[in-house]
Scaffold this active site. Structure first.
Site, PDB file in Angstrom:
ATOM      1  N   THR A   1     -30.919  25.235  -1.430  1.00  0.00           N
ATOM      2  CA  THR A   1     -31.527  24.618   0.047  1.00  0.00           C
ATOM      3  C   THR A   1     -31.429  25.826   1.095  1.00  0.00           C
ATOM      4  O   THR A   1     -31.110  26.895   0.964  1.00  0.00           O
ATOM      5  CB  THR A   1     -30.181  23.759   0.394  1.00  0.00           C
TER       6      THR A   1
ATOM      7  N   ARG B   1     -30.671   8.872  -3.358  1.00  0.00           N
ATOM      8  CA  ARG B   1     -29.693   9.681  -2.996  1.00  0.00           C
ATOM      9  C   ARG B   1     -30.094  10.449  -1.900  1.00  0.00           C
ATOM     10  O   ARG B   1     -31.115  11.101  -1.736  1.00  0.00           O
ATOM     11  CB  ARG B   1     -28.986  10.304  -4.122  1.00  0.00           C
TER      12      ARG B   1
ATOM     13  N   GLY C   1     -28.514  13.760   0.851  1.00  0.00           N
ATOM     14  CA  GLY C   1     -27.266  14.563   0.723  1.00  0.00           C
ATOM     15  C   GLY C   1     -27.020  14.866   2.143  1.00  0.00           C
ATOM     16  O   GLY C   1     -27.466  14.184   2.962  1.00  0.00           O
ATOM     17  N   ASP C   2     -26.318  16.108   2.360  1.00  0.00           N
ATOM     18  CA  ASP C   2     -25.786  16.365   3.716  1.00  0.00           C
ATOM     19  C   ASP C   2     -26.936  17.137   4.511  1.00  0.00           C
ATOM     20  O   ASP C   2     -26.850  16.923   5.751  1.00  0.00           O
ATOM     21  CB  ASP C   2     -24.732  17.407   3.756  1.00  0.00           C
TER      22      ASP C   2
ATOM     23  N   GLY D   1     -23.741  18.324  -1.431  1.00  0.00           N
ATOM     24  CA  GLY D   1     -23.765  17.574  -0.295  1.00  0.00           C
ATOM     25  C   GLY D   1     -22.675  16.292   0.121  1.00  0.00           C
ATOM     26  O   GLY D   1     -22.388  16.245   1.038  1.00  0.00           O
TER      27      GLY D   1
HETATM   28  N1  ASP Z   1     -26.647  20.356   0.158  1.00  0.00           N
HETATM   29  C1  ASP Z   1     -28.045  19.918  -0.511  1.00  0.00           C
HETATM   30  C2  ASP Z   1     -27.783  18.468  -1.058  1.00  0.00           C
HETATM   31  O1  ASP Z   1     -26.514  18.135  -1.336  1.00  0.00           O
HETATM   32  C3  ASP Z   1     -27.969  20.897  -1.702  1.00  0.00           C
HETATM   33  C4  ASP Z   1     -28.162  22.201  -1.476  1.00  0.00           C
HETATM   34  O2  ASP Z   1     -27.314  22.760  -0.589  1.00  0.00           O
HETATM   35  O3  ASP Z   1     -28.811  22.953  -2.121  1.00  0.00           O
HETATM   36  O4  ASP Z   1     -28.553  17.738  -1.150  1.00  0.00           O
END
Ligand code: ASP
Length: 356
Positions: free
Chosen positions: A222, A250, A252-253, A276
């Site tokens: 990310t 789904r 994520g964070d 996440g």
């Molecule tokens: N935090 C991101 C997620 O869970 C993944 C990432 O940081 O690459 O979607």
């Protein structure tokens, strides 16, 4: 006499009348005037391109150079904006655009595939001067999701839009859209195939067959940015393709304010990367800000405790980049590596990949 009394009550009424309240748009700051003064004209920026099992032994010299060059190019875009007196918000957006446009990172071009071989993108942005925020989740045709997140923040009454609705809003606001094929990269398709293969093995061995056994060895990829501008305003943003082989829409964070992104002029601006689900459960980005606010500790102390103790105890992996309202920077992670870079007001640049 009666006239004098009326005149006096008039004066009393106006003298006691409440001063106008601060509006929601009033910049939030706990600093004394001296502190605000001292922070004016200082600025800084910090970025990440994801954390995870990033080991030197698996990296070629060319690949390492390519990552470093892209991180440098991106951070210099934001740094120039800040140096010229631009806002932290603009610096965050434009810096993230460079990383989104690069196939090296899991955001925009180069985003990972979900279990059906589709790219679903998430992003969020936050303005620390007024706690305004915008985010999008699960978009499939938006070239630069961070731009759409900013549009949600500035030109909608909402904070988080998802899926088809977010795309309709993007079209209405003339945000650049692309054919989903734009996001295809060979590398990410191979990762999806690898993950599916590993899961098949797990299933054959009758062990847990979710995507979690695979995540443990993941590179997350990310991208994110946190910046302080010359006016003392903080901003942060994060953009991602999420996790390889994700299912069921789904989220994520990264598009969750408080988990993947947070900014408050009174404390700091934070962007997260990692597994996440744990960042959501730990409200990682907000927790760092809250610990500074409630405990009066420094950014470095707060991020260390949140990443190395709280997140780690929960079983989560990943990291954050953050900057406080004085320009102090933190780049904390509990994985083998995190692509990262920071640049201060003096133009000093530092770039890192592994735990050094
Ligand atoms: N935090 C991101 C997620 O869970 C993944 C990432 O940081 O690459 O979607």
């Amino acid at each position: 006499m009666k006239k004098v009394l009326i005149f006096l009550s008039f004066i009393l009424f106006f003298a006691c009348k409440e001063q106008p309240k601060e509006t929601a748009e009033t910049p939030i700051t706990d600093s004394t005037p001296e502190e605000v003064q001292s922070s004016v004209n200082t600025f800084g920026i910090v970025i990440h391109g994801g954390a995870g099992t990033i080991l030197k032994k698996n990296m070629t010299a060319e690949k390492e150079a390519a990552y470093k060059a892209k991180l440098e190019q991106a951070i210099k875009v934001g740094h120039t904006i800040l140096k010229n007196g631009g806002t932290s918000l603009e610096a965050v957006e434009k810096t993230i655009n460079v990383l989104e446009d690069s196939p090296l990172f899991n955001a925009g071009k180069g985003a990972v595939f979900n279990s059906e071989g589709v790219n679903e993108l998430d992003a969020s942005i936050m303005d620390g001067s007024n706690l305004n925020a915008g985010a999008v989740a699960g978009v499939k045709t938006v070239k630069n999701p961070i731009n759409l997140a900013k549009e949600v923040m500035l030109n909608s009454p909402h904070v988080l839009l998802s899926g088809t609705g977010a795309e309709i809003f993007a079209k209405e606001r003339k945000i650049e859209l692309v054919d989903p094929a734009y996001f295809f990269t060979e590398d990410r398709m191979k990762s999806l195939e690898r993950v599916k293969e590993k899961i098949k093995e797990k299933e054959a061995n009758k062990t847990t067959a979710f995507y979690d056994p695979v995540i443990k060895d993941s590179k997350f990829g990310t991208v994110g940015c946190a910046a302080l501008d010359k006016n003392g305003n903080l901003a942060a943003g994060t953009s991602t393709g999420g996790m390889t082989n994700k299912k069921w829409n789904r989220i994520g964070d990264s598009p969750i304010i408080g988990a993947g992104t947070y900014a408050n002029n009174a404390t700091c601006a934070v962007s997260s990367t990692g597994w996440g689900e744990y960042f959501i459960r730990g409200m990682v980005a907000y927790d760092i800000s809250a610990m500074m606010e409630y405990k009066g500790i420094s950014l470095q102390e707060a991020s260390q405790e949140v990443i190395q103790e709280k997140l780690t105890d929960l079983g989560g992996t990943g990291g954050i980049v953050a900057i406080d309202n004085k320009g102090n920077v933190s780049m904390e992670f509990n994985t083998a590596g995190m692509y990262r870079a920071t640049m201060n007001a003096e133009g000093e640049l530092s770039i890192g990949i592994y735990k050094e």
